[in-house]
Design an enzyme around this catalytic site. Structure first.
Site, PDB file in Angstrom:
ATOM      1  N   CYS A 284      38.953  39.355  40.767  1.00 39.92           N
ATOM      2  CA  CYS A 284      38.034  38.639  39.892  1.00 39.92           C
ATOM      3  C   CYS A 284      37.011  39.583  39.287  1.00 39.92           C
ATOM      4  O   CYS A 284      36.493  39.342  38.220  1.00 39.92           O
ATOM      5  CB  CYS A 284      37.288  37.566  40.670  1.00 39.92           C
TER       6      CYS A 284
ATOM      7  N   SER B  62      44.169  26.206  50.761  1.00 38.55           N
ATOM      8  CA  SER B  62      44.908  26.317  49.516  1.00 38.55           C
ATOM      9  C   SER B  62      46.392  26.447  49.829  1.00 38.55           C
ATOM     10  O   SER B  62      46.759  27.103  50.795  1.00 38.55           O
ATOM     11  CB  SER B  62      44.412  27.553  48.775  1.00 38.55           C
TER      12      SER B  62
HETATM   13  C1  LIG Z   1      42.683  32.249  46.829  1.00 37.96           C
HETATM   14  C2  LIG Z   1      41.402  32.071  47.490  1.00 37.96           C
HETATM   15  C3  LIG Z   1      40.516  31.091  47.033  1.00 37.96           C
HETATM   16  C4  LIG Z   1      40.825  30.197  45.846  1.00 37.96           C
HETATM   17  O1  LIG Z   1      41.833  29.248  46.111  1.00 37.96           O
HETATM   18  P1  LIG Z   1      42.555  28.507  44.889  1.00 37.96           P
HETATM   19  O2  LIG Z   1      43.497  27.540  45.512  1.00 37.96           O
HETATM   20  O3  LIG Z   1      43.252  29.565  44.110  1.00 37.96           O
HETATM   21  O4  LIG Z   1      41.502  27.821  44.100  1.00 37.96           O
HETATM   22  C5  LIG Z   1      39.313  30.981  47.678  1.00 37.96           C
HETATM   23  N1  LIG Z   1      38.980  31.773  48.730  1.00 37.96           N
HETATM   24  C6  LIG Z   1      39.814  32.710  49.202  1.00 37.96           C
HETATM   25  C7  LIG Z   1      39.417  33.529  50.380  1.00 37.96           C
HETATM   26  C8  LIG Z   1      41.050  32.894  48.596  1.00 37.96           C
HETATM   27  O5  LIG Z   1      41.862  33.848  49.053  1.00 37.96           O
END
Ligand SMILES: *Cc1c(COP(=O)(O)O)cnc(C)c1O
Length: 393
Positions: free
Chosen positions: A326, A203
Site C-alpha cells: 500500500c 478475510s
Molecule cells: C489483507 C489484509 C487486510 C485487508 O483484508 P481485505 O479482505 O483485503 O479487505 C487487513 N489486514 C491484514 C493484516 C491483511 O493482511
C-alpha cells in the site's frame, strides 16, 4: 521454453483452492435466491441453510458461537465496522482508543478518521522485532479508554503478537479488545475465548478462499453502531444481500486449511531464510521461529534498492514486494520497519517474500539464485557500496 512464474506475494492474496471454486459454483447458478427469502420459498431456505453452515464452520474454527460471526465484504470492512462501530457505540463512556504503529491501513485509517471526529488515539511503539510491550499497553489505558485494537500477525514482518496477554490486560480493565486477524485464521491456532477477544477481523482471500468476503467476530453483548443501513441482514449489523458464494468458499477454505499446511510452509520459510542469508550483507527483519508467521520472509539487502530488486525479480518471473504494497506506490519507506527502529536505508532495501502451500523448494532455490544475481548486479553499480569499499581501504 519460458519458466513458470513464481508467486511469493501470498500475504497480499492467495490462489483460490480448486476445491473452493468447486464448492462455490452452484451458488452462482442454481442456488441464486437470497437468504431473506427463506420465509417465502424453498430456494431461499436452501441458500439460508448454506449461509448458516458456512457461518458455523468459521465460528467453530475460532471458538465462537455462530451468531457471534457476521460476514462482511472483507477484512477492511470488518475492521472499519469493529473500530468505528465500537467507537460510536461507546462515545458516552469515553473517547480514547489504543492501537500500534505497525497496523495495516484497514486499522490505521479508521483510527485517523476518528481522530478527526474528536476521538483521541494512542499509537503504541514496538520493539526491534515488532512486538508491543504489554506493560506499555497497561500504562496507556486511561479511564476514558473504550477500545484497544492490535493486530494478531503483522503483514510485513510476520510478527505474531502475544494477543493472549494483551487481551487479558484489556479484559481486566473492562476495555474492548479488537484484533486484525486476517493472517492468523487457518495459519495459526486462534481462539477468541483463550485470548479474551471481543472483536476480530478476518478475510477469505488470505487462506486460499475468494476475495470480497470476510467477517467480524462480535462477542455476545458487545454493542456496535452499524455502518451500512438498508436491511436486517447479518444480525442487523450489516445491511445488504449476503455474498453467499463467497461465504461458502470462505468456509470451504477454512475447512481445507490444516495444521500440516502451516508446518509445511514454515519449513519452506526457514529454508528460504537460510538460503537468502547466505547472500552478503543480507539481514532478516522480524522475529524467528514460532513467533513469526509461517509464510513470512522479510530481508534487507544493504546497498541495493528494494524497488529495483523487485523490478528485476519480476523480469525473472518472481513476484515479491518491497516495504508495504500500500505504501510502495508513494515510494515511502515501510512504516512498520521504521517503527521497529530501522533506518530509512534498511527499510528501502527490504524485500518481502510470502509463501503458501502451493510453493515448492525448487521454486525457492530459483528465488535465492535470482535474488543473489540481482543484488550483486545492483551493488556493482551502487554508489553507496563503492563509497564503503573505498572507505574500507
Ligand atoms: C489483507 C489484509 C487486510 C485487508 O483484508 P481485505 O479482505 O483485503 O479487505 C487487513 N489486514 C491484514 C493484516 C491483511 O493482511
Amino acid at each position: 521454453m519460458e519458466q513458470k512464474r513464481i508467486y511469493l506475494d501470498n500475504a497480499a492474496s492467495t490462489q483460490v483452492a480448486p476445491e473452493v471454486v468447486e464448492a462455490m459454483l452452484p451458488y452462482f447458478t442454481e442456488h441464486c435466491a437470497v437468504a431473506s427469502s427463506q420465509f417465502s420459498h424453498t430456494p431461499g431456505i436452501m441458500v439460508k441453510e448454506a449461509l448458516d453452515r458456512a457461518r458455523a464452520v468459521i465460528a467453530a474454527r475460532i471458538g465462537a458461537k455462530p451468531e457471534e460471526f457476521i460476514f462482511t465484504s472483507g477484512g477492511t470492512e470488518a475492521s472499519n465496522l469493529a473500530i468505528k462501530g465500537a467507537a460510536y457505540a461507546n462515545r458516552k463512556k469515553g473517547n480514547h482508543i489504543i492501537t500500534s504503529k505497525i497496523e495495516q491501513l484497514s486499522v490505521l485509517q479508521p483510527c485517523r478518521s476518528l481522530e478527526k471526529e474528536g476521538f483521541s488515539v494512542t499509537y503504541l511503539n514496538v520493539d526491534r522485532e515488532g512486538f508491543v510491550d504489554p506493560d506499555e499497553l497497561k500504562r496507556a489505558i486511561r479511564p476514558e479508554t473504550i477500545l484497544v485494537t492490535i493486530q494478531t500477525v503483522n503483514q510485513e514482518v510476520g510478527t505474531i503478537q502475544n494477543i493472549k496477554e494483551l487481551g487479558r490486560i484489556c479484559r481486566e480493565r473492562g476495555v474492548l479488545f479488537h484484533t486484525d486477524a486476517e493472517l492468523a485464521l487457518g495459519w495459526l491456532p486462534f481462539d477468541v475465548e483463550e485470548a479474551n477477544i471481543d472483536l476480530a477481523s478476518f478475510s477469505g482471500h488470505k487462506l486460499h478462499g475468494p476475495k470480497g468476503i470476510g467477517g467480524l467476530f462480535v462477542r455476545e453483548g458487545v454493542k456496535l453502531k452499524r455502518l451500512l443501513d438498508g436491511g436486517y441482514n447479518e444480525f442487523e449489523l450489516r445491511a445488504g444481500t449476503e455474498n453467499v458464494p463467497g461465504a461458502v468458499g470462505f468456509a470451504k477454505a477454512v475447512e481445507l486449511f490444516k495444521p500440516e499446511d502451516s508446518q509445511y510452509v514454515q519449513e519452506l520459510r526457514d529454508y528460504l531464510i537460510e538460503g537468502l542469508l547466505q547472500i552478503e550483507d543480507a539481514e532478516l527483519n522480524g522475529p524467528r521461529g514460532e513467533r513469526r508467521h509461517p509464510g513470512n520472509v522479510n530481508i534487507s539487502f544493504a546497498f541495493a534498492e528494494g524497488e529495483s530488486i523487485v523490478l528485476h525479480l519480476d523480469m525473472k518471473g518472481i513476484a515479491v514486494i518491497t516495504g508495504s504494497a500500500c505504501f510502495s506506490r508513494a515510494l515511502e519507506p515501510s512504516h512498520v520497519l521504521l517503527a521497529m527502529g530501522y533506518s530509512h536505508e534498511r527499510a528501502h532495501s527490504s524485500i518481502r517474500y510470502t509463501l503458501s502451500r502451493y510453493n515448492t523448494r525448487e521454486e525457492l532455490d530459483r528465488t535465492v539464485e535470482a535474488t543473489r544475481e540481482v543484488v550483486e548486479q545492483l551493488r556493482r553499480i551502487s554508489p553507496l557500496k563503492q563509497e564503503r569499499r573505498r572507505g574500507g581501504r
